[in-house]
Motif scaffolding. Structure first.
Motif, PDB file in Angstrom:
ATOM      1  N   PRO A  71     -46.016  52.988 -33.338  1.00 51.72           N
ATOM      2  CA  PRO A  71     -47.196  52.279 -32.834  1.00 51.72           C
ATOM      3  C   PRO A  71     -46.850  50.866 -32.348  1.00 51.72           C
ATOM      4  CG  PRO A  71     -47.154  52.155 -35.216  1.00 51.72           C
ATOM      5  CD  PRO A  71     -45.983  53.006 -34.819  1.00 51.72           C
ATOM      6  N   VAL A  72     -45.980  50.803 -31.361  1.00 53.39           N
ATOM      7  CA  VAL A  72     -45.531  49.503 -30.843  1.00 53.39           C
ATOM      8  C   VAL A  72     -46.335  49.147 -29.602  1.00 53.39           C
ATOM      9  CG1 VAL A  72     -43.608  48.265 -29.773  1.00 53.39           C
ATOM     10  CG2 VAL A  72     -43.203  49.699 -31.784  1.00 53.39           C
ATOM     11  N   VAL A  73     -46.935  47.974 -29.612  1.00 51.54           N
ATOM     12  CA  VAL A  73     -47.691  47.474 -28.461  1.00 51.54           C
ATOM     13  C   VAL A  73     -47.028  46.198 -27.934  1.00 51.54           C
ATOM     14  CG1 VAL A  73     -49.909  46.613 -27.638  1.00 51.54           C
ATOM     15  CG2 VAL A  73     -49.841  48.491 -29.299  1.00 51.54           C
ATOM     16  N   LYS A  74     -46.861  45.228 -28.816  1.00 49.12           N
ATOM     17  CA  LYS A  74     -46.232  43.974 -28.419  1.00 49.12           C
ATOM     18  C   LYS A  74     -44.768  44.207 -28.084  1.00 49.12           C
ATOM     19  CE  LYS A  74     -45.903  39.151 -29.912  1.00 49.12           C
ATOM     20  NZ  LYS A  74     -46.208  38.194 -31.019  1.00 49.12           N
ATOM     21  N   ASP A  75     -44.344  43.715 -26.958  1.00 53.83           N
ATOM     22  CA  ASP A  75     -42.957  43.828 -26.485  1.00 53.83           C
ATOM     23  C   ASP A  75     -42.543  45.261 -26.173  1.00 53.83           C
ATOM     24  OD1 ASP A  75     -42.469  41.076 -26.616  1.00 53.83           O
ATOM     25  OD2 ASP A  75     -41.839  41.182 -28.707  1.00 53.83           O
ATOM     26  N   ALA A  76     -43.520  46.168 -26.046  1.00 51.31           N
ATOM     27  CA  ALA A  76     -43.176  47.561 -25.751  1.00 51.31           C
ATOM     28  C   ALA A  76     -42.487  47.691 -24.403  1.00 51.31           C
ATOM     29  CB  ALA A  76     -44.435  48.434 -25.785  1.00 51.31           C
ATOM     30  N   ASN A  77     -42.960  46.963 -23.390  1.00 55.00           N
ATOM     31  CA  ASN A  77     -42.346  47.057 -22.066  1.00 55.00           C
ATOM     32  C   ASN A  77     -40.934  46.479 -22.077  1.00 55.00           C
ATOM     33  OD1 ASN A  77     -42.592  47.662 -19.128  1.00 55.00           O
ATOM     34  ND2 ASN A  77     -42.270  45.453 -18.947  1.00 55.00           N
ATOM     35  N   LEU A  78     -40.735  45.410 -22.841  1.00 56.46           N
ATOM     36  CA  LEU A  78     -39.404  44.826 -22.968  1.00 56.46           C
ATOM     37  C   LEU A  78     -38.438  45.829 -23.610  1.00 56.46           C
ATOM     38  CD1 LEU A  78     -37.333  42.552 -22.952  1.00 56.46           C
ATOM     39  CD2 LEU A  78     -38.500  41.542 -24.926  1.00 56.46           C
ATOM     40  N   ILE A  79     -38.885  46.503 -24.640  1.00 58.33           N
ATOM     41  CA  ILE A  79     -38.035  47.502 -25.297  1.00 58.33           C
ATOM     42  C   ILE A  79     -37.754  48.672 -24.369  1.00 58.33           C
ATOM     43  CG2 ILE A  79     -37.927  49.156 -27.209  1.00 58.33           C
ATOM     44  CD1 ILE A  79     -39.580  47.102 -28.847  1.00 58.33           C
ATOM     45  N   ARG A  80     -38.770  49.128 -23.639  1.00 53.55           N
ATOM     46  CA  ARG A  80     -38.558  50.223 -22.683  1.00 53.55           C
ATOM     47  C   ARG A  80     -37.589  49.808 -21.587  1.00 53.55           C
ATOM     48  NH1 ARG A  80     -44.480  50.991 -23.376  1.00 53.55           N
ATOM     49  NH2 ARG A  80     -44.728  52.837 -24.707  1.00 53.55           N
ATOM     50  N   ASN A  81     -37.681  48.578 -21.158  1.00 53.71           N
ATOM     51  CA  ASN A  81     -36.750  48.077 -20.141  1.00 53.71           C
ATOM     52  C   ASN A  81     -35.304  48.239 -20.601  1.00 53.71           C
ATOM     53  OD1 ASN A  81     -34.949  45.540 -19.474  1.00 53.71           O
ATOM     54  ND2 ASN A  81     -36.308  45.774 -17.727  1.00 53.71           N
TER      55      ASN A  81
END
Length: 277
Positions: free
Chosen positions: A242-252
């Protein structure tokens, strides 16, 4: 094993790049504050990812602070610190200590032996704080060294050990998320081991050092499919969290950043082959 879990800066927003740099600076200061000045030389982006990943899941209280960096004195920078930058600093010391020992054992690098001696006190502190992680790291690396010297040992066993080593680092504490974090770290560790082998392929062919890709009678360009399956398994485990914060950074990082060195090496190899034709 360092240097593959990095972001693709072109795929990040300015805010995301800033947060990535904040965490990197926070890890640097945690290394200095928790261990000492010499330990700052162990700083790397792989453990920056560990700090970002765990903080995104657990959402700890954070502190930010402006400072002037001795490497960039003309412009103020900002650091971000939380309990996971401190944890990542400890894991950085542990990994660096064993990497130095491994470099000394395999290649007789005297500077690695000397640096391991300098890190010994900090490693002992880390071991007292996180005995489970350090025990698994030590056991896995010792057994991995043995496997790499056994002519009949399977590549699968080497991959399992490299995965086990990193799996425990992602488990900050035993709780509801432990199983998912172990699985994620396990797959990431296997990915790094094979990626490192792909990058060291030509050198290992010359020196005769153990390389799982050579043992598999493959070439680095043949490994993309296997690497994609392993990284896909790690990414699938991340997407369950359930990750929301920094999820796009991690996916990157997981979907793009980890491939940058491999893609560059394969493009360079292909270009070199064309030039010789």
């Amino acid at each position: 094993m360092f240097g593959y879990i990095i972001c693709n800066r072109q795929g990040l927003s300015e805010e995301e790049r800033f947060r990535y740099e904040q965490t990197y600076c926070g890890l640097c200061h945690a290394l200095k504050n928790e261990f000492g000045l010499m330990e700052r030389f162990t700083l790397n982006f792989d453990m920056t990812f560990l700090a970002i990943f765990l903080a995104a899941l657990y959402e700890p209280e954070e502190q930010t602070k402006e400072f002037r960096c001795v490497l960039h004195p003309t412009k103020k920078k900002c650091m971000l610190q939380n309990r996971f930058t401190e944890y990542a600093a400890a894991m950085t010391v542990a990994l660096s200590y064993y990497k130095c020992l491994d470099d000394w054992k395999d290649e007789r690098k005297y500077h690695s032996r000397a640096y391991a001696a300098l890190l010994k006190k900090s490693y002992c502190k880390t071991e007292s704080l996180y005995p489970r992680q350090c025990r698994v790291l030590s056991e896995s690396l010792q057994r991995l060294g043995e496997v790499e010297k056994e002519p009949e040992a399977s590549v699968d066993e080497a991959l399992r050990l490299s995965g086990r080593m990193l799996s425990e680092m992602f488990v900050y504490k035993e709780d509801f998320w432990s199983s998912s974090l172990r699985h994620f770290g396990y797959e990431l560790g296997r990915f790094i081991y094979l990626m490192d082998a792909a990058m060291d392929y030509e050198q290992d062919k010359k020196t005769g050092n153990y390389n799982p890709i050579i043992k598999m009678e493959r070439k680095p360009e043949d490994m993309r499919g296997i690497l994609e399956v392993i990284m896909g398994s790690a990414a699938e485990e991340f997407e369950k969290l359930p990750v929301v914060k920094d999820a796009n950074l991690i996916r990157n990082i997981l979907y793009g950043g980890v491939w940058q060195k491999y893609n560059a090496a394969m493009a360079s190899s292909a270009s070199g082959k064309k030039d010789t034709q």
